[in-house]
Design a protein around this motif. Structure first.
Motif, mmCIF file in Angstrom:
data_model
loop_
_atom_site.group_PDB
_atom_site.id
_atom_site.type_symbol
_atom_site.label_atom_id
_atom_site.label_comp_id
_atom_site.label_asym_id
_atom_site.label_seq_id
_atom_site.Cartn_x
_atom_site.Cartn_y
_atom_site.Cartn_z
ATOM 1 N N SER A 23 0.834 -1.187 0.000
ATOM 2 C CA SER A 23 0.000 0.000 0.000
ATOM 3 C C SER A 23 0.877 1.249 0.000
ATOM 4 O O SER A 23 2.115 1.174 0.040
ATOM 5 C CB SER A 23 -0.920 -0.006 1.226
ATOM 6 N N LEU A 24 0.217 2.403 -0.047
ATOM 7 C CA LEU A 24 0.932 3.677 0.015
ATOM 8 C C LEU A 24 0.899 4.205 1.444
ATOM 9 O O LEU A 24 -0.064 3.960 2.177
ATOM 10 C CB LEU A 24 0.280 4.692 -0.922
ATOM 11 N N PRO A 25 1.918 4.967 1.832
ATOM 12 C CA PRO A 25 1.887 5.623 3.139
ATOM 13 C C PRO A 25 1.058 6.906 3.068
ATOM 14 O O PRO A 25 0.611 7.307 1.989
ATOM 15 C CB PRO A 25 3.360 5.937 3.394
ATOM 16 N N GLU A 26 0.833 7.525 4.180
ATOM 17 C CA GLU A 26 0.197 8.841 4.166
ATOM 18 C C GLU A 26 1.150 9.832 3.506
ATOM 19 O O GLU A 26 2.331 9.893 3.852
ATOM 20 C CB GLU A 26 -0.130 9.292 5.592
ATOM 21 N N MET A 27 0.641 10.600 2.555
ATOM 22 C CA MET A 27 1.506 11.509 1.791
ATOM 23 C C MET A 27 0.882 12.898 1.717
ATOM 24 O O MET A 27 -0.314 13.030 1.451
ATOM 25 C CB MET A 27 1.736 10.967 0.373
ATOM 26 N N TYR A 28 1.711 13.901 1.925
ATOM 27 C CA TYR A 28 1.293 15.296 1.817
ATOM 28 C C TYR A 28 1.772 15.916 0.500
ATOM 29 O O TYR A 28 1.489 17.074 0.220
ATOM 30 C CB TYR A 28 1.821 16.097 3.008
ATOM 31 N N ALA A 29 2.491 15.107 -0.265
ATOM 32 C CA ALA A 29 2.934 15.476 -1.616
ATOM 33 C C ALA A 29 3.282 14.180 -2.329
ATOM 34 O O ALA A 29 3.595 13.167 -1.692
ATOM 35 C CB ALA A 29 4.130 16.417 -1.570
ATOM 36 N N PHE A 30 3.218 14.216 -3.645
ATOM 37 C CA PHE A 30 3.651 13.032 -4.387
ATOM 38 C C PHE A 30 4.042 13.429 -5.798
ATOM 39 O O PHE A 30 3.645 14.493 -6.314
ATOM 40 C CB PHE A 30 2.559 11.956 -4.430
ATOM 41 N N SER A 31 4.827 12.552 -6.416
ATOM 42 C CA SER A 31 5.107 12.586 -7.850
ATOM 43 C C SER A 31 4.921 11.167 -8.354
ATOM 44 O O SER A 31 5.400 10.212 -7.735
ATOM 45 C CB SER A 31 6.528 13.053 -8.142
ATOM 46 N N ALA A 82 -15.632 -2.382 -17.348
ATOM 47 C CA ALA A 82 -14.861 -2.588 -18.581
ATOM 48 C C ALA A 82 -14.720 -1.304 -19.389
ATOM 49 O O ALA A 82 -13.695 -1.093 -20.054
ATOM 50 C CB ALA A 82 -15.520 -3.679 -19.429
ATOM 51 N N THR A 83 -15.713 -0.419 -19.340
ATOM 52 C CA THR A 83 -15.629 0.812 -20.133
ATOM 53 C C THR A 83 -14.551 1.750 -19.623
ATOM 54 O O THR A 83 -14.134 2.672 -20.324
ATOM 55 C CB THR A 83 -16.974 1.555 -20.129
ATOM 56 N N GLN A 84 -14.062 1.535 -18.384
ATOM 57 C CA GLN A 84 -13.039 2.398 -17.813
ATOM 58 C C GLN A 84 -11.675 1.712 -17.749
ATOM 59 O O GLN A 84 -10.725 2.262 -17.204
ATOM 60 C CB GLN A 84 -13.462 2.840 -16.410
ATOM 61 N N ALA A 85 -11.582 0.506 -18.313
ATOM 62 C CA ALA A 85 -10.336 -0.259 -18.251
ATOM 63 C C ALA A 85 -9.275 0.345 -19.170
ATOM 64 O O ALA A 85 -9.585 0.895 -20.229
ATOM 65 C CB ALA A 85 -10.596 -1.706 -18.635
ATOM 66 N N PHE A 86 -8.028 0.216 -18.754
ATOM 67 C CA PHE A 86 -6.903 0.681 -19.579
ATOM 68 C C PHE A 86 -6.610 -0.346 -20.660
ATOM 69 O O PHE A 86 -6.569 -1.555 -20.412
ATOM 70 C CB PHE A 86 -5.663 0.890 -18.697
ATOM 71 N N VAL A 87 -6.390 0.155 -21.878
ATOM 72 C CA VAL A 87 -5.984 -0.693 -22.993
ATOM 73 C C VAL A 87 -4.667 -0.154 -23.527
ATOM 74 O O VAL A 87 -4.602 0.979 -23.997
ATOM 75 C CB VAL A 87 -7.045 -0.711 -24.111
ATOM 76 N N GLY A 88 -3.618 -0.953 -23.430
ATOM 77 C CA GLY A 88 -2.317 -0.498 -23.902
ATOM 78 C C GLY A 88 -1.197 -1.140 -23.101
ATOM 79 O O GLY A 88 -1.341 -2.242 -22.553
ATOM 80 N N GLU A 89 -0.076 -0.422 -23.021
ATOM 81 C CA GLU A 89 1.114 -0.936 -22.334
ATOM 82 C C GLU A 89 1.610 0.094 -21.329
ATOM 83 O O GLU A 89 1.479 1.304 -21.545
ATOM 84 C CB GLU A 89 2.193 -1.265 -23.369
ATOM 85 N N LEU A 90 2.174 -0.413 -20.252
ATOM 86 C CA LEU A 90 2.569 0.429 -19.130
ATOM 87 C C LEU A 90 3.903 -0.062 -18.584
ATOM 88 O O LEU A 90 4.126 -1.274 -18.479
ATOM 89 C CB LEU A 90 1.497 0.354 -18.044
ATOM 90 N N ALA A 91 4.786 0.868 -18.221
ATOM 91 C CA ALA A 91 6.104 0.478 -17.689
ATOM 92 C C ALA A 91 6.651 1.583 -16.794
ATOM 93 O O ALA A 91 6.211 2.734 -16.856
ATOM 94 C CB ALA A 91 7.083 0.188 -18.831
ATOM 95 N N HIS A 92 7.611 1.202 -15.957
ATOM 96 C CA HIS A 92 8.332 2.129 -15.080
ATOM 97 C C HIS A 92 7.388 3.053 -14.311
ATOM 98 O O HIS A 92 7.558 4.280 -14.309
ATOM 99 C CB HIS A 92 9.361 2.935 -15.884
ATOM 100 N N PHE A 93 6.412 2.434 -13.658
ATOM 101 C CA PHE A 93 5.482 3.165 -12.800
ATOM 102 C C PHE A 93 6.183 3.380 -11.455
ATOM 103 O O PHE A 93 6.371 2.444 -10.679
ATOM 104 C CB PHE A 93 4.193 2.364 -12.624
ATOM 105 N N ASN A 94 6.573 4.610 -11.188
ATOM 106 C CA ASN A 94 7.285 4.950 -9.955
ATOM 107 C C ASN A 94 6.557 6.068 -9.224
ATOM 108 O O ASN A 94 5.930 6.932 -9.857
ATOM 109 C CB ASN A 94 8.719 5.400 -10.255
ATOM 110 N N MET A 95 6.673 6.060 -7.881
ATOM 111 C CA MET A 95 6.013 7.080 -7.079
ATOM 112 C C MET A 95 6.942 7.550 -5.962
ATOM 113 O O MET A 95 7.662 6.749 -5.341
ATOM 114 C CB MET A 95 4.710 6.547 -6.494
ATOM 115 N N TRP A 96 6.912 8.876 -5.733
ATOM 116 C CA TRP A 96 7.711 9.503 -4.682
ATOM 117 C C TRP A 96 6.779 10.268 -3.743
ATOM 118 O O TRP A 96 5.684 10.680 -4.145
ATOM 119 C CB TRP A 96 8.712 10.487 -5.294
ATOM 120 N N ASP A 97 7.234 10.484 -2.523
ATOM 121 C CA ASP A 97 6.432 11.260 -1.567
ATOM 122 C C ASP A 97 6.876 12.718 -1.522
ATOM 123 O O ASP A 97 6.775 13.380 -0.489
ATOM 124 C CB ASP A 97 6.496 10.632 -0.174
ATOM 125 N N ARG A 98 7.364 13.203 -2.637
ATOM 126 C CA ARG A 98 7.783 14.596 -2.772
ATOM 127 C C ARG A 98 7.538 15.056 -4.199
ATOM 128 O O ARG A 98 7.251 14.246 -5.096
ATOM 129 C CB ARG A 98 9.264 14.751 -2.416
#
Length: 424
Positions: free
Chosen positions: A238-246, A360-376
């Protein structure tokens, strides 16, 4: 006014006709003209009572007409309900199968719904076959990089099988459109195509397994070839509590209308805690605690794009970057609302409930990579370097892209991907 016995006007004299009314004492006579052969005792007097009687008769007639109308409408409703029941019984799944449009977690549907209209079937099968071709291209690149002729040889064999399968699918759809296939022949054709697809998937998976044993943990991509409500990936933590993110990622899609939902984060009591979605003909949007900001991304051209979104709870300031360049910014997006912890992060689907409720109407169709998240909030320079591969990849300190961190379900797949190679 009490009425006395009726009378006739005859020879200009009033003659009391006995027996027409009881004795009411002193009476005042009200006379009216009647035909000579009329019945004086049966004559009715005009007045308010007659008007009321006429009104009542009209009302009774109206009520009867309305009753007949309601009965007719009720019969129509019964007929429509019966027809709807027959339609539903024809389209309902067999006992023990999931409901239409839904699959159990982990179920694999490589062909889509072959019972749909021929044109839609061809479109979905075409997407699946295109996905297999892309995977084979990645395998070919891998085999060249490792100077291995075995991978390339298998690639040629599988490529020929895919081309043969495309011809079978096209012939099947044409037969459906012309009404040539009997139910028995259609079942045989479907089984044959499904068997061939299963064989292709297995052999490609075997080759990809060999890749995984030799590739770095972050050199992979996810693919979602079909718009379903059961194909997705789930982040294990899961994600931590965040007051900012990228949040940054590489993304590729040519889906229309809308690429769907690249990711969604839900927490107890709030399914839209953090969501990136492009649904229908709307622009891509970022949702934080159900508050919305429209983003300037244009990515459904079938090419790889690098996108980043930054946000701070102070004044709800946000920025959006595509391919290293800032394309939009704003404020007042869920200001002073921290991102809550203990939620579920899903890639490829929008959550209506915690960890589920996919549409299904809201599902993503395609390719995804390098999904990264920061708390700043990343700087513009850091984002530019990520998009242009100018420096060593910067991994997210909240979520780093690694194969061990992500589970896939419903037919989503992983294979080798090198972001910087896409820029060459």
């Amino acid at each position: 006014m009490p009425a006395g016995p009726p009378c006739r006007l005859l020879l200009l004299a009033l003659v009391l006709l006995p027996g027409c009314a009881p004795d009411l004492g002193p009476a005042r006579f009200i006379c009216t003209s009647l035909p000579l052969d009329g019945d004086a005792c049966g004559a009715s007097l005009p007045g308010p009572a007659d008007e009321l009687r006429g009104t009542v008769l009209q009302l009774r007639e109206t009520v009867l007409q309305q009753k007949e109308t309601l009965l007719g409408q009720a019969e129509t409703i019964r007929e429509l309900t019966a027809k709807l029941g027959r339609c539903e019984s024809q389209s309902s799944p067999e006992p023990g199968e999931p409901k239409a449009g839904r699959k159990q977690s982990g179920a694999k549907d490589t062909m889509g719904d072959l019972s749909r209209a021929p044109a839609e079937t061809l479109s979905q099968l075409g997407q699946t076959l295109q996905s297999l071709k892309t995977r084979l291209e990645n395998l070919e690149h891998f085999s060249r990089g490792n100077a291995s002729g075995q991978g390339a040889g298998l690639k040629d064999i599988l490529q020929s099988k895919i081309e043969e399968l495309e011809k079978q699918v096209l012939a099947r759809v044409n037969s459906l459109e012309e009404g040539k296939l009997t139910p028995r022949n259609e079942s045989e054709e479907r089984s044959k195509i499904e068997s061939t697809l299963s064989s292709l998937h297995q052999r490609i998976s075997d080759l990809e397994k060999g890749q995984r044993e030799n590739r770095p943990a972050d050199k992979f991509q996810l693919t979602f070839p079909l718009r379903t409500n059961y194909m997705y990936a789930k982040v294990k933590r899961s994600l931590p509590e965040m007051y900012a993110f990228s949040v940054c990622m590489w993304i590729k899609s040519n889906a229309s209308p809308g690429v769907g939902t690249p990711f969604s984060y839900a927490v107890p009591g709030q399914a839209n805690e953090l969501v990136l979605i492009e649904w229908g003909n709307n622009p891509m949007e970022i949702l934080i605690n159900d508050k919305v900001a429209k983003l300037p991304f244009v990515i459904n051209d079938g090419k790889w794009h690098h996108i980043c979104i930054t946000w701070t709870t102070r004044d709800g300031v946000w920025e959006a970057y595509q391919d290293g360049t800032q394309g939009g910014h704003g404020e007042n997006l869920a200001p002073y609302h921290p991102i809550k912890p203990q939620g579920v992060l899903v890639l490829g689907q929008e959550q209506d409930t915690l960890g589920g409720g996919f549409d299904a109407t809201q599902a993503f169709v395609g390719e995804l990579a390098h999904f990264n998240m920061w708390d700043r909030k990343l700087s513009p320079g850091e984002i530019y370097n990520l998009a242009t591969c100018s420096t060593k990849a910067l991994a997210g300190n909240v979520l780093a892209w690694a194969e061990a961190n992500i589970d896939i379900y419903g037919g989503a797949t992983k294979w080798t991907f090198e972001a910087c190679r896409q820029l060459n």
